[in-house]
Design an enzyme around this catalytic site. Structure first.
Site: not given
Ligand code: CTP
Length: 418
Positions: A230, A299, A309, A329, A346, A360
């Site tokens: 990302n 995610d 490859k 998560d 964050f 969240k």
């Molecule tokens: N985070 C995490 N582990 C994951 C996804 C997210 O620890 N697998 C943490 C990120 O470091 C951040 C927070 O969760 O502090 C929110 O991350 P974000 O990607 O915005 O949230 P998601 O729960 O993935 O929601 P979405 O992508 O649907 O917005």
């Protein structure tokens, strides 16, 4: 002499640098130089201190003048350089008192083995050592010497004594030495001394707290040469790590792939995938009192990434099918663990920041979440943040990421001590 310091405070030195970088605005440094080949690094340091808004008065020992000339240092600092305590330019002959009284700190860069020994014994046989003895301000020294001189028991005794006398040692580090040998005793680089000096003046609001931080993006492999990642630059997470360290915390940074320099004093553990990040976090989280999850964690990951490859057989080939499975998560798992540390998340969103961030925060079971609008934050050097907790939202105005990180650390410290 005091009038000279007044002149220095007029802001003319270092002008033209953005306010965000002026971490040392209003600070006056006596930059003491002793005899050593690392003296050339003091020239760069003089400039960088000025860039950050400080004024610099150079004082050299006679030995230092064999390595750098007072004329060079005068031109860089834009101030007359002092070498002797018998300087006829000082009408009251009290340079050792006047200079040290007005100083925010004395920095000795480089500090030779001989000068350190002198400090230990409170000797005052030249202007710089007399200044150090007469000071009321902090004394920070950057040792520089051959590895045998550094490891000599006499020097190590002096190091221990200086520490217990409250002298702050910056470095040394290990590496190539001017004499051709390799080992400990090499002086820090100017930018490292600058970072430590700036950190010295930050309030110690997280003193000795253990803080675990994730930063950067993750990388999920498709095959050995391709993967999914990302746009996270890691800048915010690294700024938070630096700000927490400056506040006195012991910081461990679990970082996705990124090219940023590790902040001084921070322990960095590199990972690639979300699963590796989770494993590293779990290794360290039971020791942490605060967990700040800044990383943009993927995610999903690709099911069974190929070990070879993926080849394109012909121009009409269909793209290879990719199957995904969910990553854990990390933040939610830490928050749900027994004896969870104080957790900060964050939320980078592209719209509806207030609504999505608060939702969240509740979903992940954490007391604090920091929101920003992703399109204005990712990769930029500046951003604006909103901090959400159960009381509501606190906005932090647009600033460079280090300034934002320091304000975030202050908000966390205030909540912990409440
Ligand atoms: N985070 C995490 N582990 C994951 C996804 C997210 O620890 N697998 C943490 C990120 O470091 C951040 C927070 O969760 O502090 C929110 O991350 P974000 O990607 O915005 O949230 P998601 O729960 O993935 O929601 P979405 O992508 O649907 O917005």
């Amino acid at each position: 002499m005091r009038d000279l310091w007044q002149d220095w405070a007029d802001g003319s030195v270092g002008a033209g640098v953005s306010d965000a970088l002026r971490d040392l605005a209003g600070k006056h440094f006596v930059l003491g130089m002793t005899g050593g080949i690392a003296a050339y690094k003091a020239a760069e340091l003089t400039r960088r201190l000025q860039d950050h808004g400080a004024t610099v008065q150079v004082v050299m020992t006679e030995a230092a003048t064999h390595f750098m000339t007072p004329v060079t240092m005068q031109a860089l600092s834009q101030r007359p350089v002092f070498v002797s305590q018998w300087d006829e330019r000082v009408p009251n002959n009290m340079a050792h008192i006047d200079l040290s009284r007005a100083a925010s700190a004395i920095l000795v860069v480089p500090a030779s083995a001989d000068f350190m020994a002198k400090l230990v014994h409170g000797r005052a046989d030249d202007l710089l050592s007399t200044l150090c003895l007469a000071r009321e301000c902090p004394l920070l020294i950057a040792p520089a010497m051959n590895r045998q001189m550094w490891s000599n028991p006499a020097t190590q005794r002096n190091v221990a004594q200086l520490r217990s006398d409250g002298v702050i040692l910056l470095g040394p580090t290990a590496g190539d030495q001017a004499c051709g040998e390799v080992g400990a005793g090499r002086m820090l680089e100017a930018h490292e001394i600058l970072e430590d000096t700036i950190g010295h003046f930050q309030p110690k609001i997280l003193q000795d707290k253990r803080v675990l931080i994730t930063a950067g993006g993750t990388f999920e492999p498709i095959d050995p040469v391709r993967g999914i990642t990302n746009r996270s630059s890691g800048k915010m997470g690294y700024a938070v790590a630096r700000a927490a360290h400056e506040a006195g915390a012991r910081v461990t940074l679990v970082s996705g792939p990124c090219a940023l320099a590790t902040p001084r004093g921070v322990t960095r553990l590199d990972v690639e995938t979300a699963a590796q990040m989770f494993a590293r976090v779990m290794d360290y989280v039971s020791h942490a009192e605060i967990f700040i999850s800044v990383a943009a964690v993927s995610d999903w990951r690709v099911v069974n990434p190929r070990t070879e490859k993926i080849k394109k057989a012909g121009p009409d080939d269909l793209p290879p099918p990719l199957q995904f499975e969910a990553n854990i998560d990390i933040l939610a798992a830490v928050a749900a663990s027994a004896e969870a540390p104080y957790c900060v998340g964050f939320a980078a969103e592209t719209s509806n920041l207030d609504e999505y961030a608060q939702a969240k925060r509740l979903r992940k079971g954490i007391p604090l979440i920091v929101g920003n609008l992703a399109q204005h934050a990712m990769g930029d050097d500046s951003s604006e943040l909103v901090i959400y907790d159960e009381q509501g939202a606190t906005r932090i105005a647009r600033a460079d990421k280090l300034t934002l990180a320091r304000q975030l650390v202050a908000q966390i410290a205030a909540r912990l001590s409440a």
